[in-house]
Design a protein around this motif. Sequence first.
Motif, PDB file in Angstrom:
ATOM      1  N   GLY A 271     -39.002 -11.084 -40.708  1.00 25.36           N
ATOM      2  CA  GLY A 271     -38.560 -11.793 -41.735  1.00 25.36           C
ATOM      3  C   GLY A 271     -37.345 -11.069 -42.398  1.00 25.36           C
ATOM      4  N   GLN A 272     -36.501 -11.616 -43.185  1.00 21.65           N
ATOM      5  CA  GLN A 272     -35.474 -11.125 -43.845  1.00 21.65           C
ATOM      6  C   GLN A 272     -35.564 -11.372 -45.532  1.00 21.65           C
ATOM      7  OE1 GLN A 272     -33.095  -8.667 -43.223  1.00 21.65           O
ATOM      8  NE2 GLN A 272     -33.770  -8.392 -40.888  1.00 21.65           N
ATOM      9  N   PRO A 273     -35.588 -10.548 -46.422  1.00 24.87           N
ATOM     10  CA  PRO A 273     -35.779  -9.299 -46.415  1.00 24.87           C
ATOM     11  C   PRO A 273     -37.083  -9.009 -46.512  1.00 24.87           C
ATOM     12  CG  PRO A 273     -35.101  -9.741 -48.412  1.00 24.87           C
ATOM     13  CD  PRO A 273     -35.143 -10.980 -47.446  1.00 24.87           C
ATOM     14  N   VAL A 274     -37.612  -7.539 -46.162  1.00 28.73           N
ATOM     15  CA  VAL A 274     -38.821  -7.247 -46.564  1.00 28.73           C
ATOM     16  C   VAL A 274     -39.283  -7.485 -48.066  1.00 28.73           C
ATOM     17  CG1 VAL A 274     -40.303  -5.295 -46.654  1.00 28.73           C
ATOM     18  CG2 VAL A 274     -39.260  -5.773 -44.762  1.00 28.73           C
ATOM     19  N   ASN A 275     -40.568  -8.100 -48.471  1.00 32.89           N
ATOM     20  CA  ASN A 275     -40.509  -8.035 -49.706  1.00 32.89           C
ATOM     21  C   ASN A 275     -42.325  -7.968 -49.942  1.00 32.89           C
ATOM     22  OD1 ASN A 275     -42.125 -10.521 -50.225  1.00 32.89           O
ATOM     23  ND2 ASN A 275     -40.330 -11.548 -49.387  1.00 32.89           N
ATOM     24  N   ARG A 276     -42.468  -7.522 -51.422  1.00 30.24           N
ATOM     25  CA  ARG A 276     -43.529  -7.134 -51.651  1.00 30.24           C
ATOM     26  C   ARG A 276     -44.515  -8.327 -51.745  1.00 30.24           C
ATOM     27  NH1 ARG A 276     -43.676  -2.453 -54.984  1.00 30.24           N
ATOM     28  NH2 ARG A 276     -45.430  -3.133 -56.112  1.00 30.24           N
ATOM     29  N   SER A 277     -44.340  -9.455 -51.883  1.00 30.58           N
ATOM     30  CA  SER A 277     -45.193 -10.548 -51.923  1.00 30.58           C
ATOM     31  C   SER A 277     -46.070 -10.633 -50.269  1.00 30.58           C
ATOM     32  CB  SER A 277     -44.714 -11.848 -52.235  1.00 30.58           C
ATOM     33  OG  SER A 277     -43.541 -12.157 -51.766  1.00 30.58           O
ATOM     34  N   ILE A 278     -44.849 -10.354 -49.388  1.00 29.48           N
ATOM     35  CA  ILE A 278     -45.564 -10.494 -48.033  1.00 29.48           C
ATOM     36  C   ILE A 278     -46.319  -9.534 -47.748  1.00 29.48           C
ATOM     37  CG2 ILE A 278     -44.880 -10.336 -45.615  1.00 29.48           C
ATOM     38  CD1 ILE A 278     -44.025 -13.324 -46.759  1.00 29.48           C
ATOM     39  N   ALA A 279     -46.144  -8.220 -48.199  1.00 32.87           N
ATOM     40  CA  ALA A 279     -46.869  -7.036 -48.104  1.00 32.87           C
ATOM     41  C   ALA A 279     -48.107  -7.197 -48.469  1.00 32.87           C
ATOM     42  CB  ALA A 279     -46.360  -5.753 -48.404  1.00 32.87           C
ATOM     43  N   TYR A 280     -48.026  -7.689 -49.516  1.00 36.46           N
ATOM     44  CA  TYR A 280     -49.574  -8.136 -50.357  1.00 36.46           C
ATOM     45  C   TYR A 280     -50.237  -9.164 -49.672  1.00 36.46           C
ATOM     46  CZ  TYR A 280     -52.727  -9.069 -54.161  1.00 36.46           C
ATOM     47  OH  TYR A 280     -53.853  -9.233 -54.930  1.00 36.46           O
ATOM     48  N   GLY A 281     -49.677 -10.169 -49.116  1.00 37.80           N
ATOM     49  CA  GLY A 281     -50.188 -11.440 -48.412  1.00 37.80           C
ATOM     50  C   GLY A 281     -50.762 -10.731 -47.333  1.00 37.80           C
ATOM     51  N   LEU A 282     -50.176  -9.800 -46.566  1.00 33.81           N
ATOM     52  CA  LEU A 282     -50.836  -9.378 -45.210  1.00 33.81           C
ATOM     53  C   LEU A 282     -52.159  -8.284 -45.669  1.00 33.81           C
ATOM     54  CD1 LEU A 282     -50.773  -8.940 -42.494  1.00 33.81           C
ATOM     55  CD2 LEU A 282     -48.997  -7.156 -42.469  1.00 33.81           C
ATOM     56  N   SER A 283     -51.891  -7.700 -46.747  1.00 32.42           N
ATOM     57  CA  SER A 283     -52.894  -6.839 -47.089  1.00 32.42           C
ATOM     58  C   SER A 283     -54.164  -7.641 -47.425  1.00 32.42           C
ATOM     59  CB  SER A 283     -52.577  -5.880 -48.505  1.00 32.42           C
ATOM     60  OG  SER A 283     -51.361  -5.421 -48.213  1.00 32.42           O
ATOM     61  N   GLU A 284     -53.931  -8.483 -48.030  1.00 36.24           N
ATOM     62  CA  GLU A 284     -55.108  -9.435 -48.396  1.00 36.24           C
ATOM     63  C   GLU A 284     -55.755 -10.282 -47.239  1.00 36.24           C
ATOM     64  OE1 GLU A 284     -55.530 -11.895 -52.435  1.00 36.24           O
ATOM     65  OE2 GLU A 284     -54.155 -12.745 -51.070  1.00 36.24           O
ATOM     66  N   ALA A 285     -54.811 -10.603 -46.286  1.00 36.28           N
ATOM     67  CA  ALA A 285     -55.231 -11.539 -44.947  1.00 36.28           C
ATOM     68  C   ALA A 285     -55.965 -10.336 -44.044  1.00 36.28           C
ATOM     69  CB  ALA A 285     -53.897 -11.836 -44.470  1.00 36.28           C
ATOM     70  N   LEU A 286     -55.538  -9.194 -44.111  1.00 36.96           N
ATOM     71  CA  LEU A 286     -56.512  -8.103 -43.169  1.00 36.96           C
ATOM     72  C   LEU A 286     -57.686  -7.783 -43.778  1.00 36.96           C
ATOM     73  CD1 LEU A 286     -53.514  -5.774 -42.698  1.00 36.96           C
ATOM     74  CD2 LEU A 286     -54.584  -6.677 -40.727  1.00 36.96           C
ATOM     75  N   TYR A 287     -57.946  -7.994 -45.254  1.00 34.48           N
ATOM     76  CA  TYR A 287     -58.918  -7.569 -45.768  1.00 34.48           C
ATOM     77  C   TYR A 287     -59.810  -8.768 -45.404  1.00 34.48           C
ATOM     78  CZ  TYR A 287     -62.659  -7.975 -49.510  1.00 34.48           C
ATOM     79  OH  TYR A 287     -63.722  -8.256 -50.203  1.00 34.48           O
ATOM     80  N   ASP A 288     -59.591 -10.059 -45.602  1.00 34.00           N
ATOM     81  CA  ASP A 288     -60.142 -11.428 -45.267  1.00 34.00           C
ATOM     82  C   ASP A 288     -60.576 -11.414 -43.831  1.00 34.00           C
ATOM     83  OD1 ASP A 288     -60.255 -12.450 -47.712  1.00 34.00           O
ATOM     84  OD2 ASP A 288     -58.348 -13.308 -47.590  1.00 34.00           O
ATOM     85  N   ALA A 289     -59.620 -10.614 -42.728  1.00 37.17           N
ATOM     86  CA  ALA A 289     -60.045 -10.651 -41.323  1.00 37.17           C
ATOM     87  C   ALA A 289     -60.837  -9.724 -41.166  1.00 37.17           C
ATOM     88  CB  ALA A 289     -58.625 -10.359 -40.561  1.00 37.17           C
TER      89      ALA A 289
END
Lengths: 332, 171
Positions: A271-289
């Motif tokens: 995606g463009q551009p990288v943003n903090r919300s996507i990084a946060y979403g991924l961190s959270e999703a990895l935790y839930d996974a």
Amino acid sequence: MDIENYVRAGLEQIDSGDSELYQASVLRRIHAMDKGKRRWTYRSRTVGVTLATACAVLLAVGGILAARQGAMTASQKPLSQKTLQADMISLLPKGSKLLPYNPQIVSHFKMGKSSLVYGAVFQNPSVGSGIALAQEQKGRLSLLWTNTVFGVPSMISNPDLLHNGEHELVLIKGSPSVTSNEKVEVLRFTGTKVTPILTGTASQIDNGKWKTGSTMTQFAFWSYGYGGMYDIRMYQWSGSKGKYMLTPNEQFPLYFKRYVVPYYTNQLYHGQPVNRSIAYGLSEALYDAGQYKASLNMINDGMRIPWASQFPTNMEFTMLQKMVQSKVRSTN
Amino acid sequence: MSSDGETISQLMRAHWNGIWKFVYTTTKNREVANDLTQEVFIQAYKSLDQFRRESSVKTWLFRIARNKCTDYLRSWAFRKVTPFSMIPHLESPSVEEIAIKSLEHAAAVDALMTLTVKHREVVVLHIQEDLTFREIGEIVGASSGTVKMRYRRAIEALRTELEKEMFTGGY
């Protein structure tokens, strides 16, 4: 300085990105609408691709009240519109007025195993607007359920949502889309009683069986936040309560691993551009996974992305980090 | 695909970039621009039969886009979003890329983004889309005189902003 030309040149330089991909997405939606199968599954490109190709059954809510008429047997022949309207009005609070709804005023459809249920939307100056459901008994209608809290639904469908051979009623308010979360209510009919079994807000719903040994379908409500981030809520059937209950995301590691992590990963790296919300979403999703180490790594990466003062701030990342670390300690 | 679908397909080919840039400069968020631009054409498809041809198709589309942006800017999602989401990529661009970008357009676009939404939309619609003040008035719901006034003020604000940048060595 020629400001106009300068600004024109600047605007021309802005790259609108993968416009063909998004145009194709619009055409797919239009195609689905053309076929009368309005899928309520639209989201930005990555989720569209991820879910449409890999996910379980996505909730289709395009059908409307009268769409099930063909499925009825001769013995279930509906009453005349005139009778229905007069009966329905008599069941509603005084001063109520029935509103036209696609294109009949009182529609009929199957609920439960094969029961014929009548529905109408109404307006009342005292109690507000809403929907009423009724059943025929000895040639007259009797009220099954009425609700003015939800208001007038913009979309109604009655699929076999739970895949158990019964038809539920799905009410949707507004027009769900990527930036628009709307109220959803699912009603179940047991033969004598209509009960709300699932209530929530979402821009997209996913349903399937993601827990080993589960017999009932589970639901994932994707609620749009901002910057490509979604608040994902999982619902699971509770036999004791007779309805779907909000369940901690951690109980669905398979779902997050298969569908949510790939969505954010795709957004982050393509995606463009990288943003903090996507990084946060991924961190959270990895935790839930259940992928705690990867989650901690992503949190560290996310905190290095500029604009730390904007949401999600480093404080949010740190709170998540503490939660993940605590989980790691408790599992070791 | 239906004839309406074909019509939308043609409209997307002709106006996608213009609508996208309008939405992007209004919302300052690429993801939201991607999403809302799709919404604009879906809305157009749903409302094709309501299009009265009192205005041009282009004006009509931009009016839908403006309404979508207004809804977004009023939403809770926007209030939490990064006010200026041109966050740099994780991979650092080369020095050459940075130099080209800053010289060619970043200053102009950055200056544009400092304007109020009302001024910004008028500038984009007039300069990028070559719409007249009357047509812009139809889109934003204001008289052509008001639009013209907003445009003049916007250009003056842009001039001030860009000159300030020049003096402070912004480019």
